[in-house]
Design an enzyme around this catalytic site. Structure first.
Site, PDB file in Angstrom:
ATOM      1  N   SER A  27       1.705  -2.668  -1.280  1.00 52.87           N
ATOM      2  CA  SER A  27       0.300  -2.466  -1.615  1.00 52.87           C
ATOM      3  C   SER A  27      -0.434  -1.805  -0.441  1.00 52.87           C
ATOM      4  O   SER A  27       0.004  -0.784   0.068  1.00 52.87           O
ATOM      5  CB  SER A  27      -0.313  -3.819  -2.012  1.00 52.87           C
TER       6      SER A  27
ATOM      7  N   HIS B 162       1.591   0.734  -5.669  1.00 54.17           N
ATOM      8  CA  HIS B 162       1.041   0.617  -7.018  1.00 54.17           C
ATOM      9  C   HIS B 162      -0.440   0.992  -6.988  1.00 54.17           C
ATOM     10  O   HIS B 162      -1.024   1.178  -5.925  1.00 54.17           O
ATOM     11  CB  HIS B 162       1.239  -0.797  -7.588  1.00 54.17           C
TER      12      HIS B 162
END
Length: 226
Positions: free
Chosen positions: A94, A117
């Site tokens: 992340s 993501h």
């Protein structure tokens, strides 16, 4: 809770470790007092306290955390006059992968992985269509900021990065990361820790949930006052 360490490691050299979810500068003080969570500004202050530096060696192993804080750390390290060498020792996921983009060198340990993501926001309770649309637009803005960081760090174009993020949670080996320009090398002699500790992800979600709960309490109090 301290998610980082910063210490002198020789003449004008620093060794820095990030080993948990990235703390938020935006969490209310009472949440930070309750959890003991350190904000990003404390991370920056800890490095600044080491004085003039020529080299910063950063070991990175983090499930992500607060987006704004991660971007702030990335910009701080990227603009630091010292050479910044980042090594992923377990997993960088992340927003931690955005921090990785600040490295002049970005090395993957043996068995180390990345996970990228699209950003996600926390919503709990009842919301109107307009409020949901506002949240979606805000996520779009955050997504654009993250794509920009990846473009600068990898040399890929924005469309390529967007297509990558739109796949959902995408895990990368060292070779994958090098192919995408997110890493510059893999360290064949470094034994990586296998880290995908669910407690760290739980910590991140709890932190985000606590912030939203505090906002809802404030909104309710304001509505009652009105």
């Amino acid at each position: 809770m301290t998610w980082f360490k910063a210490q002198a490691a020789g003449d004008r050299q620093a060794k820095v470790i990030i080993d948990r979810a990235i703390g938020s500068d935006w969490a209310p003080d009472w949440i930070q007092d309750w959890t003991g969570e350190k904000p990003a500004r404390d991370f920056i202050d800890a490095i600044e306290a080491l004085g003039e530096l020529d080299t910063i060696d950063l070991e990175l192993n983090s499930p992500g955390g607060d987006v704004a804080s991660g971007i702030r750390i990335m910009n701080y390290l990227r603009n630091h006059k010292a050479e910044v060498n980042i090594t992923v020792t377990g997993m960088a996921a992340s927003i931690a992968t955005v921090i990785l983009m600040a490295g002049d060198t970005r090395t993957m340990g043996i068995g180390a992985t990345l996970m990228v993501h699209n950003p996600a926001g926390w919503m709990a309770g009842f919301y109107t269509k307009v409020e949901m649309q506002e949240m979606a637009e805000a996520m779009g803005t955050v997504e654009a900021a993250i794509i920009e960081a990846y473009v600068v760090g990898t040399g890929k174009d924005a469309d390529e990065i967007k297509q990558l993020l739109d796949r959902g949670d995408t895990y990368m080996t060292a070779d994958d990361a090098i192919g995408w320009g997110m890493a510059t090398a893999k360290h064949d002699s470094l034994k990586a820790v296998a880290c995908a500790d669910p407690r760290q992800f739980k910590q991140q979600l709890q932190m985000q949930g606590n912030i939203r709960a505090a906002e809802q309490m404030a909104e309710a109090a304001q509505a009652q006052a009105n």
